[in-house]
Design a protein around this motif. Structure first.
Motif, PDB file in Angstrom:
ATOM      1  N   SER A 184       1.022  -1.057  -0.134  1.00 42.09           N
ATOM      2  CA  SER A 184      -0.178   0.684  -0.187  1.00 42.09           C
ATOM      3  C   SER A 184       1.101   1.180   0.372  1.00 42.09           C
ATOM      4  CB  SER A 184      -0.941   0.303   0.905  1.00 42.09           C
ATOM      5  OG  SER A 184       0.022   0.017   2.453  1.00 42.09           O
ATOM      6  N   SER A 185       2.404   1.102  -0.497  1.00 44.13           N
ATOM      7  CA  SER A 185       3.269   2.030  -0.518  1.00 44.13           C
ATOM      8  C   SER A 185       4.167   2.170  -1.703  1.00 44.13           C
ATOM      9  CB  SER A 185       3.615   2.599   0.916  1.00 44.13           C
ATOM     10  OG  SER A 185       4.489   1.707   1.500  1.00 44.13           O
ATOM     11  N   ASN A 186       4.670   3.478  -2.030  1.00 44.59           N
ATOM     12  CA  ASN A 186       5.685   3.415  -2.746  1.00 44.59           C
ATOM     13  C   ASN A 186       7.147   3.034  -2.383  1.00 44.59           C
ATOM     14  OD1 ASN A 186       4.450   5.177  -4.899  1.00 44.59           O
ATOM     15  ND2 ASN A 186       4.425   3.662  -5.892  1.00 44.59           N
ATOM     16  N   VAL A 187       8.282   2.297  -2.835  1.00 43.10           N
ATOM     17  CA  VAL A 187       8.875   2.468  -2.015  1.00 43.10           C
ATOM     18  C   VAL A 187      10.598   2.862  -2.801  1.00 43.10           C
ATOM     19  CG1 VAL A 187       9.629   0.046  -3.064  1.00 43.10           C
ATOM     20  CG2 VAL A 187      10.785   0.150  -0.758  1.00 43.10           C
ATOM     21  N   TYR A 188      11.657   3.305  -2.410  1.00 44.10           N
ATOM     22  CA  TYR A 188      12.667   3.684  -2.673  1.00 44.10           C
ATOM     23  C   TYR A 188      13.746   2.959  -1.976  1.00 44.10           C
ATOM     24  CZ  TYR A 188       9.150   7.367  -3.141  1.00 44.10           C
ATOM     25  OH  TYR A 188       7.863   7.589  -2.955  1.00 44.10           O
ATOM     26  N   MET A 189      15.281   3.235  -2.750  1.00 44.57           N
ATOM     27  CA  MET A 189      16.179   2.257  -2.078  1.00 44.57           C
ATOM     28  C   MET A 189      17.042   4.093  -2.788  1.00 44.57           C
ATOM     29  SD  MET A 189      19.243  -0.287  -3.210  1.00 44.57           S
ATOM     30  CE  MET A 189      19.728   0.350  -4.992  1.00 44.57           C
ATOM     31  N   VAL A 190      18.271   4.066  -1.114  1.00 41.15           N
ATOM     32  CA  VAL A 190      18.811   5.253  -1.671  1.00 41.15           C
ATOM     33  C   VAL A 190      20.514   4.481  -1.196  1.00 41.15           C
ATOM     34  CG1 VAL A 190      20.480   6.788  -0.711  1.00 41.15           C
ATOM     35  CG2 VAL A 190      17.268   7.537  -0.073  1.00 41.15           C
ATOM     36  N   ARG A 191      21.361   4.397  -2.024  1.00 43.89           N
ATOM     37  CA  ARG A 191      22.952   4.384  -2.487  1.00 43.89           C
ATOM     38  C   ARG A 191      23.734   5.246  -2.961  1.00 43.89           C
ATOM     39  NH1 ARG A 191      24.573  -1.449  -5.416  1.00 43.89           N
ATOM     40  NH2 ARG A 191      26.442  -1.441  -4.234  1.00 43.89           N
ATOM     41  N   GLU A 192      24.528   5.645  -2.169  1.00 45.34           N
ATOM     42  CA  GLU A 192      25.747   6.580  -2.554  1.00 45.34           C
ATOM     43  C   GLU A 192      24.905   7.740  -2.765  1.00 45.34           C
ATOM     44  OE1 GLU A 192      28.004   4.713  -5.990  1.00 45.34           O
ATOM     45  OE2 GLU A 192      29.307   3.428  -4.392  1.00 45.34           O
ATOM     46  N   GLY A 193      24.121   8.743  -1.846  1.00 47.09           N
ATOM     47  CA  GLY A 193      23.346   9.716  -2.205  1.00 47.09           C
ATOM     48  C   GLY A 193      22.549   9.607  -3.286  1.00 47.09           C
ATOM     49  N   LYS A 194      22.290   8.413  -3.969  1.00 50.98           N
ATOM     50  CA  LYS A 194      21.477   8.594  -4.902  1.00 50.98           C
ATOM     51  C   LYS A 194      19.781   7.691  -5.024  1.00 50.98           C
ATOM     52  CE  LYS A 194      25.227   8.522  -8.545  1.00 50.98           C
ATOM     53  NZ  LYS A 194      25.269   7.909  -9.842  1.00 50.98           N
ATOM     54  N   ILE A 195      18.765   7.999  -5.205  1.00 52.25           N
ATOM     55  CA  ILE A 195      17.604   7.391  -4.415  1.00 52.25           C
ATOM     56  C   ILE A 195      16.789   7.009  -6.084  1.00 52.25           C
ATOM     57  CG2 ILE A 195      14.975   8.154  -3.861  1.00 52.25           C
ATOM     58  CD1 ILE A 195      15.810  11.045  -3.245  1.00 52.25           C
ATOM     59  N   TYR A 196      16.647   5.978  -5.852  1.00 56.09           N
ATOM     60  CA  TYR A 196      15.854   4.810  -7.043  1.00 56.09           C
ATOM     61  C   TYR A 196      14.980   4.175  -6.478  1.00 56.09           C
ATOM     62  CZ  TYR A 196      21.193   4.123  -8.451  1.00 56.09           C
ATOM     63  OH  TYR A 196      22.565   4.707  -8.829  1.00 56.09           O
ATOM     64  N   THR A 197      14.246   3.966  -7.784  1.00 56.74           N
ATOM     65  CA  THR A 197      12.840   3.915  -7.054  1.00 56.74           C
ATOM     66  C   THR A 197      12.075   3.250  -8.768  1.00 56.74           C
ATOM     67  OG1 THR A 197      10.704   4.187  -6.431  1.00 56.74           O
ATOM     68  CG2 THR A 197      11.324   5.821  -7.763  1.00 56.74           C
ATOM     69  N   HIS A 198      11.067   2.455  -8.443  1.00 59.60           N
ATOM     70  CA  HIS A 198      10.528   1.853 -10.066  1.00 59.60           C
ATOM     71  C   HIS A 198      10.249   2.951 -10.769  1.00 59.60           C
ATOM     72  CE1 HIS A 198       7.911  -0.780 -12.758  1.00 59.60           C
ATOM     73  NE2 HIS A 198       8.417  -1.606 -12.575  1.00 59.60           N
ATOM     74  N   PRO A 199      10.502   2.619 -11.977  1.00 61.22           N
ATOM     75  CA  PRO A 199       9.930   3.984 -12.847  1.00 61.22           C
ATOM     76  C   PRO A 199       8.247   3.753 -12.763  1.00 61.22           C
ATOM     77  CG  PRO A 199      10.618   2.299 -14.053  1.00 61.22           C
ATOM     78  CD  PRO A 199      10.978   1.894 -12.777  1.00 61.22           C
ATOM     79  N   ALA A 200       7.502   5.107 -13.078  1.00 63.26           N
ATOM     80  CA  ALA A 200       6.053   5.156 -12.875  1.00 63.26           C
ATOM     81  C   ALA A 200       5.623   4.407 -14.772  1.00 63.26           C
ATOM     82  CB  ALA A 200       6.148   6.487 -12.851  1.00 63.26           C
ATOM     83  N   THR A 201       5.502   3.171 -13.923  1.00 62.55           N
ATOM     84  CA  THR A 201       4.710   2.306 -15.587  1.00 62.55           C
ATOM     85  C   THR A 201       3.580   1.421 -15.242  1.00 62.55           C
ATOM     86  OG1 THR A 201       6.142   0.418 -14.494  1.00 62.55           O
ATOM     87  CG2 THR A 201       7.237   1.540 -16.603  1.00 62.55           C
TER      88      THR A 201
END
Length: 289
Positions: A184-201
């Motif tokens: 019931s939410s979107n999720v994000y990973m932070v690595r080396e100062g960058k935020i990664y998340t699944h594209p809005a498909t």
């Protein structure tokens, strides 16, 4: 096709005219509808325009014809708060179904959509926001049009329940190891100062708070990369967080038995939380002018 008049409800029998709910309602029988959950802070909506826009995208996607304009819908939702004298933190649940009609897979003709909305108190979960939460991973078994905020939520419910039974807040979903979002939410990973998340498909819900996280990231000069990451990448994450209207920007400190970073909310997550807090206040000022 005539329905006989006596209806069984629970373990009793009653005449269909005496039922308190429409038993031939397409939301009940087919999950044929869409919904929105809109956050309220101090009696004022947050991201109202974004939620109404997404509601209309969802109704259009499943071919529900609404007699209301976006402006009329927003006015009704604002009046709902006024009539309830809503002045605290809460949420509105808004649902639209294709209507009430004799059960048939084919769309009914000239049947108005059923629309309802109600207000609930919802205090902010300050303990979890401060300390972070645990999650589990689950295979994503949902359909291929998750961008539609439809009523067909059984896979989400089962994943969320599995998380609860494991003492966790959320379930992170994945397709063959590729992380999509949570139950019931979107999720994000932070690595080396960058935020990664699944594209809005089509494979994820395009969260209203997700859009805000993207904006905050750009404003803060944080790289926001719409690129999916894998379950196996989680162990190498510096930070992990999720977002939704009810969870806000929530730190994740554990996935399955893996500790994220040092087991505490990370600095980028904290920065986004602070920006979110400021945005609530600014948004409320704009709406209350």
């Amino acid at each position: 096709m005539t329905v006989y008049p006596i209806i069984m409800t629970q373990t009793k029998f009653t005449h269909q005219d005496d039922l308190k709910y429409p038993y031939e309602e397409r939301a009940l029988q087919f999950g044929d509808g869409v919904y929105e959950v809109i956050r309220i802070y101090n009696g004022t909506y947050y991201l109202l325009d974004e939620h109404v826009d997404r509601l209309f995208r969802s109704t259009e996607a499943i071919k529900i014809n609404l007699s209301l304009t976006k402006g009329e819908m927003k006015n009704l939702l604002l009046e709902l708060l006024e009539r309830n004298n809503m002045e605290t933190d809460g949420k509105v649940y808004l649902q639209i179904s294709r209507g009430s009609a004799p059960r048939d897979h084919v769309f009914p003709i000239d049947v108005p959509a059923n629309i309802y909305a109600y207000v609930q108190d919802l205090p902010r979960n300050l303990v979890n926001l401060e300390n972070g939460v645990g999650t589990i991973t689950q295979r994503d078994i949902r359909w291929e049009n998750c961008y539609i905020k439809s009523l067909n939520l059984l896979p989400n419910v089962l994943a969320k329940q599995e998380a609860k039974e494991n003492g966790c807040y959320e379930a992170i979903l994945h397709k063959d190891g590729l992380v999509t979002e949570c139950s019931s939410s979107n999720v994000y990973m932070v690595r080396e100062g960058k935020i990664y998340t699944h594209p809005a498909t089509n494979n994820i819900l395009h969260g209203c708070v997700r859009m805000r996280v993207e904006k905050f990231s750009h404003d803060l000069n944080l790289p926001f990369i719409e690129e999916g990451f894998f379950v196996e990448d989680i162990s190498m994450a510096d930070e992990l967080f999720l977002s939704s209207s009810t969870s806000e920007i929530m730190p994740i400190i554990k996935v399955d038995n893996i500790q994220i970073g040092d087991g505490k909310p990370g600095k980028i997550t904290r920065l986004l939380q602070e920006t979110y807090e400021k945005d609530i206040k600014n948004y409320n000022k704009i709406l209350t002018k």
